[in-house]
Design a protein around this motif. Structure first.
Motif, PDB file in Angstrom:
ATOM      1  N   UNK A   2      -9.047  60.440  62.171  1.00 59.75           N
ATOM      2  CA  UNK A   2      -8.843  60.389  63.616  1.00 59.75           C
ATOM      3  C   UNK A   2      -7.403  60.024  63.950  1.00 59.75           C
ATOM      4  N   UNK A   3      -6.779  60.800  64.834  1.00 58.70           N
ATOM      5  CA  UNK A   3      -5.439  60.458  65.336  1.00 58.70           C
ATOM      6  C   UNK A   3      -5.526  59.162  66.121  1.00 58.70           C
ATOM      7  N   UNK A   4      -4.421  58.406  66.138  1.00 58.09           N
ATOM      8  CA  UNK A   4      -4.420  57.112  66.823  1.00 58.09           C
ATOM      9  C   UNK A   4      -3.290  57.030  67.838  1.00 58.09           C
ATOM     10  N   UNK A   5      -3.587  56.350  68.942  1.00 60.09           N
ATOM     11  CA  UNK A   5      -2.563  56.096  69.956  1.00 60.09           C
ATOM     12  C   UNK A   5      -1.564  55.072  69.407  1.00 60.09           C
ATOM     13  N   UNK A   6      -0.335  55.142  69.895  1.00 58.37           N
ATOM     14  CA  UNK A   6       0.706  54.197  69.500  1.00 58.37           C
ATOM     15  C   UNK A   6       0.236  52.766  69.731  1.00 58.37           C
ATOM     16  N   UNK A   7      -0.405  52.535  70.857  1.00 57.14           N
ATOM     17  CA  UNK A   7      -0.841  51.186  71.230  1.00 57.14           C
ATOM     18  C   UNK A   7      -1.869  50.595  70.268  1.00 57.14           C
ATOM     19  N   UNK A   8      -2.572  51.440  69.525  1.00 58.42           N
ATOM     20  CA  UNK A   8      -3.599  50.949  68.600  1.00 58.42           C
ATOM     21  C   UNK A   8      -3.014  50.220  67.391  1.00 58.42           C
ATOM     22  N   UNK A   9      -1.760  50.497  67.067  1.00 61.84           N
ATOM     23  CA  UNK A   9      -1.165  49.840  65.895  1.00 61.84           C
ATOM     24  C   UNK A   9      -0.013  48.906  66.270  1.00 61.84           C
ATOM     25  N   UNK A  10       0.186  48.702  67.563  1.00 61.46           N
ATOM     26  CA  UNK A  10       1.238  47.799  68.016  1.00 61.46           C
ATOM     27  C   UNK A  10       1.059  46.427  67.373  1.00 61.46           C
ATOM     28  N   UNK A  11       2.153  45.864  66.889  1.00 68.65           N
ATOM     29  CA  UNK A  11       2.129  44.521  66.325  1.00 68.65           C
ATOM     30  C   UNK A  11       3.263  43.715  66.939  1.00 68.65           C
ATOM     31  N   UNK A  12       2.941  42.533  67.433  1.00 67.15           N
ATOM     32  CA  UNK A  12       3.952  41.617  67.944  1.00 67.15           C
ATOM     33  C   UNK A  12       3.883  40.358  67.095  1.00 67.15           C
ATOM     34  N   UNK A  13       5.013  40.042  66.470  1.00 62.03           N
ATOM     35  CA  UNK A  13       5.087  38.873  65.589  1.00 62.03           C
ATOM     36  C   UNK A  13       6.091  37.893  66.189  1.00 62.03           C
TER      37      UNK A  13
END
Length: 170
Positions: A2-13
């Motif tokens: 399944x293709x994923x939206x950019x927001x689905x893998x966003x990481x803020x550290x």
């Protein structure tokens, strides 16, 4: 897959700059920041493909403003584009001075990661779905950046880089 939206893998550290993280000027050491950036980007890439990943390349990292002792570091990482087994990750780094209540840009960079299968061989990754103008702009530029990386690594001949050639054609 399944293709994923950019927001689905966003990481803020987020990290706090402590004395052991600084140089003699009281600024965050560049190597420590690069270490944190690699961690943030790896998590983002792994989240996108649901697999272990390894760093394949790091593009130019330019430092705009130093991050001082006692300030916070905010690293935002997201997938800009996925290729066969690799993903380009964009990182934006900001510093935050909580005492004076302001944030400031520190640097940005692109890192490339490769997804691995259980035998530590490259495996396919999901496509990226872009939803905003900024995401589309970074997605479109990712192919040119990839071709430049491949040329610099000796894996592509300059005359094969059609996307790069298009920038210079009249």
């Amino acid at each position: 897959m399944r293709a994923k939206r950019v927001s689905e893998s966003l990481n803020v550290m987020n990290e706090l700059v402590l004395p052991n993280d600084t140089n003699t000027f009281g600024n965050l050491m560049g190597g420590r920041l690069m270490y944190w950036m690699d961690i943030a980007a790896a998590y983002c890439a792994s989240k996108h493909c649901n697999a272990p990943v390894v760093t394949a390349s790091v593009d130019n990292i330019s430092f705009k403003n130093p991050i001082k002792l006692g300030h916070y570091v905010h690293i935002e990482a997201y997938v800009t584009r996925a290729f066969n087994s690799s993903m380009e990750i964009y990182l934006r780094v900001r510093g935050e001075d909580t005492l004076h209540q302001f944030t400031y840009d520190s640097n940005e960079a692109y890192l490339t990661f490769v997804a691995l299968d259980p035998n530590d061989k490259p495996r396919s990754v999901p496509e990226v779905i872009v939803e905003t103008e900024e995401e589309q702009k970074r997605y479109d530029g990712a192919l040119r950046r990839r071709q430049l990386r491949l040329i610099l690594a000796g894996k592509m001949k300059p005359n094969e880089a059609t996307e790069l050639k298009a920038l210079f054609a009249e």
